[in-house]
Motif scaffolding. Structure first.
Motif, PDB file in Angstrom:
ATOM      1  N   LYS A   1     -14.462  -4.258   8.319  1.00  0.00           N
ATOM      2  CA  LYS A   1     -13.406  -3.623   9.116  1.00  0.00           C
ATOM      3  C   LYS A   1     -13.927  -3.242  10.480  1.00  0.00           C
ATOM      4  O   LYS A   1     -14.858  -2.445  10.587  1.00  0.00           O
ATOM      5  CB  LYS A   1     -12.887  -2.396   8.381  1.00  0.00           C
TER       6      LYS A   1
ATOM      7  N   THR B   1       0.812  -1.214   0.000  1.00  0.00           N
ATOM      8  CA  THR B   1       0.000   0.000   0.000  1.00  0.00           C
ATOM      9  C   THR B   1       0.846   1.264   0.000  1.00  0.00           C
ATOM     10  O   THR B   1       0.325   2.352  -0.261  1.00  0.00           O
ATOM     11  CB  THR B   1      -0.923   0.032   1.228  1.00  0.00           C
TER      12      THR B   1
ATOM     13  N   ARG C   1      -3.191  -3.338  10.231  1.00  0.00           N
ATOM     14  CA  ARG C   1      -2.937  -4.614   9.533  1.00  0.00           C
ATOM     15  C   ARG C   1      -3.997  -5.637   9.909  1.00  0.00           C
ATOM     16  O   ARG C   1      -4.387  -6.469   9.095  1.00  0.00           O
ATOM     17  CB  ARG C   1      -1.532  -5.107   9.862  1.00  0.00           C
TER      18      ARG C   1
ATOM     19  N   GLN D   1      -6.940  -5.024   7.722  1.00  0.00           N
ATOM     20  CA  GLN D   1      -6.747  -5.604   6.407  1.00  0.00           C
ATOM     21  C   GLN D   1      -7.066  -7.098   6.407  1.00  0.00           C
ATOM     22  O   GLN D   1      -7.651  -7.613   5.456  1.00  0.00           O
ATOM     23  CB  GLN D   1      -5.307  -5.388   5.935  1.00  0.00           C
TER      24      GLN D   1
END
Length: 365
Positions: free
Chosen positions: A183, A161, A170, A173
């Motif tokens: 998320k 990214t 992280r 992700q």
């Protein structure tokens, strides 16, 4: 009704709505604190892991692991009762993300199924041995996705990214791509507890903040590490059927026994998304490295780099959920293929006389 009376009525209604929202927020806050204070019923693997590392509340902490390996560690600041519970919940989240081992849905610990679309995804599929994999002699394994090594690389530069990503981002992700989910908020207790567990592992293993350890991430396998025969779909399909299908299924839809995922889906709706770094077409070095380092169970390292790349290439051609980058047309195509291909493939296997001798899971939502 006069305009003044109407104005007062509006004020009263708005105040009542705000008071109700405030009361609801207080109720949710109290519920959250009750869950934080509740004793944690550990999974079997988490109980063994945390006992081996001597997790307990107290003023000081010395790592039994470092003492066993000949290191005489300095006493670290100890953990409070609430710290211990957060670490325990974080371990449970890694080991049992879907909450299958929670007794009767009791709130003795949290799970994160609300952030995952599928029904079988859990963190230990990639972060094996509850995020802390060792070999038979107790040595840490390079490229084993160790969570402690990931935590000490806080604010790590992410070459995919181009951003500095802390441990919490992280994790997000992973929820979005590797778990094909949603998320969590950075302040959610799910993120907080996983971070607490990862930080505890780093201390128990004697890792220093900012250092790069070989256990972090996955030991990647680029094309230059192979015999330069090129990544091949046919070779990959053959090797997969010979070495992988007995666990993950002929169609890579996973193996589920008694409602529990024994081996995760590598394709289909329960798998990782097209945006995941485990997807060969997104990053063509990570999944081959994971396969060579961790597969097949009990015979790790028996596949050569070319076989691992071929298997990863083959798996990338199978339908799976689209990610955020593909757009609606690609998502519709993948969804259609996930519906159409499994029955067609089963029919072709029946015509070919090849029986299925394993349990496959294909959850419809």
């Amino acid at each position: 009704m006069s305009s003044r009376a109407a104005g007062w009525i509006r004020i009263v209604v708005v105040a009542a709505v705000l008071a109700a929202l405030y009361a609801l927020a207080l109720h949710k806050h109290a519920e959250r604190e009750r869950l934080r204070d509740a004793p944690v019923a550990l999974t079997a693997d988490c109980r063994a892991k945390l006992e081996a590392y001597g997790l307990r509340a107290g003023g000081h902490y010395r790592s039994p692991y470092l003492q066993r390996t000949g290191v005489n560690p300095d006493a670290r600041q100890g953990y409070r009762e609430q710290d211990v519970r957060a670490i325990q919940r974080g371990c449970n989240l890694i080991d049992d993300l879907q909450g299958y081992q929670a007794k009767g849905g009791a709130p003795e610990r949290w799970h994160a199924s609300r952030f995952v679309r599928g029904t079988s995804t859990t963190c230990v599929h990639c972060h094996q041995s509850v995020g802390d994999k060792h070999d038979g002699e107790g040595r840490r394994i390079p490229g084993s996705n160790n969570l402690g090594a990931s935590w000490v690389m806080a604010d790590m530069y992410d070459r995919f990214t181009g951003l500095l990503l802390p441990h919490e981002l992280r994790q997000m992700q992973c929820f979005i791509n590797s778990s094909n989910g949603f998320k969590p908020n950075a302040a959610d207790d799910v993120i907080r507890d996983i971070t607490a567990y990862s930080r505890f592992l780093s201390g128990a293993l004697g890792m220093k903040i900012g250092n790069r350890y070989p256990e972090q991430g996955i030991e990647e396998i680029p094309a230059s590490a192979t015999r330069r025969r090129g990544d091949d779909y046919v070779r990959g399909a053959h090797t997969y059927r010979e070495r992988c299908a007995a666990c993950h299924g002929l169609q890579a839809l996973g193996n589920v026994v008694d409602g529990r995922t024994r081996y995760p889906a590598l394709a289909g709706p329960e798998s990782f998304s097209l945006d995941s770094r485990m997807n060969f077409t997104a990053v063509n070095t990570i999944m081959p490295g994971f396969i060579c380092r961790n597969m097949p169970p009990g015979a790790e390292g028996s596949l050569d780099p070319q076989q691992c790349r071929d298997i990863a290439y083959y798996l990338s051609t199978l339908p799976r959920p689209a990610g955020d980058r593909q757009g609606p047309l690609a998502a519709l195509w993948q969804q259609g293929m996930m519906i159409v291909m499994p029955p067609l493939t089963r029919y072709a296997e029946t015509l070919g006389g090849r029986p299925q001798t394993h349990t496959q899971a294909h959850s419809s939502r």
